[in-house]
Design an enzyme around this catalytic site. Structure first.
Site, mmCIF file in Angstrom:
data_model
loop_
_atom_site.group_PDB
_atom_site.id
_atom_site.type_symbol
_atom_site.label_atom_id
_atom_site.label_comp_id
_atom_site.label_asym_id
_atom_site.label_seq_id
_atom_site.Cartn_x
_atom_site.Cartn_y
_atom_site.Cartn_z
ATOM 1 N N ASN A 7 1.709 7.070 5.603
ATOM 2 C CA ASN A 7 1.803 7.356 4.172
ATOM 3 C C ASN A 7 2.381 6.107 3.516
ATOM 4 O OD1 ASN A 7 2.948 8.024 1.605
ATOM 5 N ND2 ASN A 7 2.845 10.189 2.123
ATOM 6 N N GLU A 34 -1.465 8.911 0.450
ATOM 7 C CA GLU A 34 -0.760 8.668 -0.819
ATOM 8 C C GLU A 34 -0.998 7.242 -1.308
ATOM 9 O OE1 GLU A 34 3.341 10.248 -2.927
ATOM 10 O OE2 GLU A 34 3.297 10.080 -0.743
ATOM 11 N N ASP A 150 0.075 12.713 6.966
ATOM 12 C CA ASP A 150 1.339 13.249 6.480
ATOM 13 C C ASP A 150 1.138 14.748 6.286
ATOM 14 O OD1 ASP A 150 3.580 14.070 5.142
ATOM 15 O OD2 ASP A 150 3.383 12.665 3.469
ATOM 16 N N ASN A 152 3.562 16.974 5.886
ATOM 17 C CA ASN A 152 4.643 17.628 5.150
ATOM 18 C C ASN A 152 5.091 18.897 5.873
ATOM 19 O OD1 ASN A 152 5.550 16.173 2.777
ATOM 20 N ND2 ASN A 152 3.456 16.389 1.997
ATOM 21 N N ASP A 221 4.955 13.152 9.954
ATOM 22 C CA ASP A 221 3.669 12.463 10.131
ATOM 23 C C ASP A 221 3.216 12.686 11.567
ATOM 24 O OD1 ASP A 221 3.530 10.653 7.499
ATOM 25 O OD2 ASP A 221 5.585 10.643 8.267
ATOM 26 N N ASP A 250 8.654 5.071 2.213
ATOM 27 C CA ASP A 250 9.667 5.929 2.824
ATOM 28 C C ASP A 250 9.173 6.537 4.139
ATOM 29 O OD1 ASP A 250 7.847 7.373 1.328
ATOM 30 O OD2 ASP A 250 9.345 8.392 0.095
ATOM 31 N N HIS A 251 7.912 6.331 4.459
ATOM 32 C CA HIS A 251 7.339 6.696 5.759
ATOM 33 C C HIS A 251 7.122 5.430 6.589
ATOM 34 C CE1 HIS A 251 5.806 10.838 4.573
ATOM 35 N NE2 HIS A 251 6.053 10.295 3.401
#
Length: 260
Positions: A7, A34, A150, A152, A221, A250-251
């Site tokens: 991501n 994303e 990802d 989530n 992930d 942030d990933h």
């Protein structure tokens, strides 16, 4: 063959980070999520200059997925089947020919689902049900299949730094984890967990509250492998070091190697 999911949290903001990582890591196929870009504005020229073919399914300002690959796919599918009214760009699938046969890879960006008392959580669960249906269909082909992205979803308590913090979050609610487990029960292998039972084993650290410095992360992930792909699995790992670079996502990339 090295395959990664990442991501990127905005391709325009992270293009230099992506290019540096592509040069250093040298993945054969990358599933991005994303990208936050329409297809025509995706910075494909810079990526193609490194020898990658680019396929995107973009959306202005948010969502968006892509496949970067050192060989061109034979076929590409954009959008998760099952809901013609769903306009969010969260799924792209590519079929690749390799020296050892066909490889089918899906890059997916599963909905976050928060706040849970809004329409966002039913949308998340509905999306997971559609993914389950697609997976059932693809598994009938009996070919190496990878569902990467990802999700989530925090699958287990040891996949987050503090389960108490996440207990009411859409990423960790029992319904979410059950839906993920139903997907695994179709016969998929969670590649990272197959390679390591270690805790912590994280792929995401929030930008807030010093999460990276404190190692307050979560594992959301995932690379899920069909039996045919799992039989070719050589290794799986998280390239955590990328989170320490300047202007990171942030990933971080989650990576597998297959004997393909």
């Amino acid at each position: 063959m090295k395959i990664a999911t990442w991501n990127i949290n905005g391709i325009k903001a992270r293009i230099e980070v992506l290019l540096q990582w592509l040069r250093e890591s040298q993945p054969d196929i990358v599933c991005l999520q994303e990208i936050k870009s329409v297809d025509e504005n995706f910075p494909r020229l810079e990526i193609e200059a490194l020898g990658y073919h680019v396929e995107t399914h973009g959306q202005k300002g948010f969502n968006g997925v892509a496949l970067l690959s050192k060989r061109s796919p034979e076929d590409v599918v954009r959008g998760l089947p099952g809901d013609d009214d769903d306009v969010q760009s969260r799924f792209i699938e590519g079929v690749f020919s390799t020296e050892k046969g066909i490889l089918r890879i899906c890059s997916l960006y599963l909905p976050n689902g928060n706040p849970v008392d809004t329409e966002k959580y039913p949308y998340k669960l509905g999306w997971m049900e559609r993914l389950h249906s697609l997976a059932q269909t693809r598994l009938k082909l009996e070919e190496p299949l990878i569902l990467a992205g990802d999700y989530n979803v925090i699958p287990q308590p040891h996949d987050c730094f503090d389960p108490e913090v996440w207990k009411n979050d859409a990423l960790f609610l029992p319904q979410t984890r059950d839906a993920y487990q139903r997907l695994l029960n179709l016969g998929f292998t969670d590649a990272l967990r197959t390679s390591s039972d270690a805790a912590p084993l994280y792929t995401f650290w929030d930008y807030q509250a010093g999460a990276w410095q404190k190692n307050n992360g979560i594992r959301i992930d995932h690379l899920l492998l069909s039996a045919e792909a799992a039989n070719k699995l050589v290794s799986a790992s998280v390239e955590k070091y990328v989170r320490g670079w300047e202007k990171p996502s942030d990933h971080v990339p989650a990576v597998i190697e297959l004997n393909m």
